[in-house]
Design an enzyme around this catalytic site. Structure first.
Site, short mmCIF file in Angstrom:
data_model
loop_
_atom_site.label_atom_id
_atom_site.label_comp_id
_atom_site.label_asym_id
_atom_site.label_seq_id
_atom_site.Cartn_x
_atom_site.Cartn_y
_atom_site.Cartn_z
CE LYS A 9 -1.55 1.72 3.62
NZ LYS A 9 -2.03 2.17 4.67
CB SER A 10 4.10 2.03 2.20
OG SER A 10 3.31 2.40 3.51
N GLY A 79 -5.16 7.74 5.10
CA GLY A 79 -4.81 8.73 5.61
C GLY A 79 -3.25 8.85 4.92
NE ARG A 107 -5.12 8.26 10.90
CZ ARG A 107 -4.73 7.40 10.33
NH1 ARG A 107 -5.26 6.10 8.99
NH2 ARG A 107 -3.05 7.19 9.98
CB SER A 153 6.99 8.85 8.61
OG SER A 153 6.34 7.83 8.46
CG ASP A 298 2.34 0.07 10.19
OD1 ASP A 298 1.62 0.86 10.66
OD2 ASP A 298 1.67 0.79 8.91
NE ARG A 329 -2.95 0.37 13.81
CZ ARG A 329 -2.36 0.39 12.41
NH1 ARG A 329 -1.37 0.67 12.19
NH2 ARG A 329 -3.39 0.24 11.30
NE ARG A 370 -0.61 -1.93 8.89
CZ ARG A 370 -0.65 -2.99 7.72
NH1 ARG A 370 -0.55 -3.66 7.81
NH2 ARG A 370 -0.62 -2.34 6.23
#
Length: 413
Positions: A9-10, A79, A107, A153, A298, A329, A370
């Site tokens: 995904k990143s 996000g 967020r 980040s 993650d 989380r 996740r």
């Protein structure tokens, strides 16, 4: 066993933005097709960027620069869309409004909106300081900027990705950078599209300079998602199986592949080759260690979820920024483990999981993919674990449950 892990995904969403801004077309081979990437792709088309979707590739017609408004963008739960695309829009001209789900609206965006205002954009954040966000774009000037990246980040990544479109070179000074491997990934991909980036580092402090000049379209293959691979790697360690993920090897752009090093601490056998990584379970998990997973946060949930089956406590620290993700989380993992009858101690940036015998319970997923996937791995060894929202895995891996069942059979039911 060969695991079928979808694309990162990143990487997919970073490449989508780079391709949109580039001069000339870009082909993405093996991109991730998931809720987040489709939301990002759709947002680009709403910004006027053409995207053709094939069976195993996407073709992006580069705009050769930043977009022109007006446009209204729905970020859904993504996000990356909320943090990357406003910068691209601000580098263009016109008015842009960014909206998202209630979860995404909660967020934070403060460091990013302050940076955009300093670079010359008109910014109107929502009542909580994030979405809905209106950007009045008149180009970004570049220059020198100090940025708070101690909680995410993605603020820095968003600025870096659009920096070559600014009027002057951008120099960003960052203190307390978390998830540094994601910045290394971003810089490597920018260079693939022709950007000139230099970086100096001092501990967690960094200074990055990006020259102007835009991007050039290219062709790129998307690696399997290393964060997603953590679930099948952990499952192999937990069940005494052997699992190989092809096309995810020692030259991977993704720092989350380092999760297998944590599994090695827990006793698994790990082989990282040129174009594949293999994990083999060798027996009961070993505990009795403390590990900083801040740079690969993650994947901390994957380790924490299986830690009850280790022979001694496992402490994971450096993960305070994980409280600001799709869910808190640390709190979500701790709460679910306690519901399973496991002793847990948690603090602002750490969690300690003690050995125990989990009991059947329903996992509260908090709409967080996740959380759902991590506790599904524990469910391979603990009968009666169910999820209150199994479909939330569609955010990054719609076929997760089917693949876990294919690999591990009745254990994954």
């Amino acid at each position: 066993m060969i695991a079928r892990i979808p694309g990162s995904k990143s990487i997919t969403n970073r490449v989508l933005l780079l391709a949109a801004a580039a001069a000339g077309p870009t082909r993405l081979d093996d991109p991730l097709e998931s809720e987040d990437t489709v939301a990002f792709r759709t947002a680009l088309t709403d910004l006027g960027v053409p995207v053709e979707v094939g069976a195993d590739h996407w073709e992006v017609g580069g705009a050769g620069g930043a977009p022109t408004g007006p446009a209204r963008i729905w970020c859904a739960d993504a996000g990356t869309a909320a943090r990357f695309l406003p910068v691209l829009a601000a580098a263009g001209q016109g008015e842009f409004r960014f909206e998202g789900t209630e979860q995404l609206t909660a967020r934070p965006l403060g460091p990013l909106t302050r940076a955009l205002a300093e670079l010359g954009a008109g910014v109107e954040p929502g009542g909580s300081g994030g979405l809905p966000l209106t950007v009045h774009a008149r180009g970004l000037r570049g220059g020198e900027l100090k940025l708070d990246s101690s909680t995410s980040s993605q603020y820095l990544t968003g600025l870096l990705l659009s920096a070559p479109l600014m009027r002057e070179p951008l120099t960003v000074s960052v203190a307390g950078l978390v998830s540094r491997p994601y910045i290394a990934m971003t810089v490597a991909l920018m260079r693939t599209f022709g950007a000139r980036v230099t970086e100096t580092t001092d501990g967690r402090d960094s200074t990055l300079r990006v020259e102007t000049g835009g991007y050039t379209g290219t062709r790129i293959r998307i690696e399997p998602d290393a964060s997603t691979a953590s679930y099948v790697f952990a499952a192999a360690a937990l069940t005494g199986s052997t699992v190989t993920v092809p096309h995810l090897g020692r030259d991977s752009l993704q720092g989350d592949l380092r999760f297998v090093e944590v599994l090695a601490k827990a006793g698994a056998r790990v082989e990282i080759g040129a174009d594949a990584t293999t994990v083999t379970g060798t027996g009961p998990l070993r505990g009795g260690f403390e590990v900083d997973m801040g740079d690969i946060s993650d994947t901390f949930m994957t380790m924490a979820a299986v830690a009850p089956l280790a022979d001694a406590p496992i402490t994971i620290d450096g993960i305070g920024h994980a409280r600001l993700k799709e869910s808190d989380r640390i709190a979500a993992v701790a709460g679910n483990l306690r519901a399973l009858g496991i002793r847990v101690e948690d603090g602002p940036d750490r969690i300690t999981v003690h050995p125990g015998t989990p009991v059947a319970a329903t996992i509260a997923c908090h709409r967080d993919h996740r959380i759902a996937m991590a506790f599904s791995v524990l469910g391979l060894r603990v009968p009666g674990i169910t999820l209150d929202d199994p479909k939330c895995v569609g955010k990054t891996f719609p076929g997760f449950h089917e693949e876990l069942h294919r690999l591990f059979g009745p254990q994954a039911s």
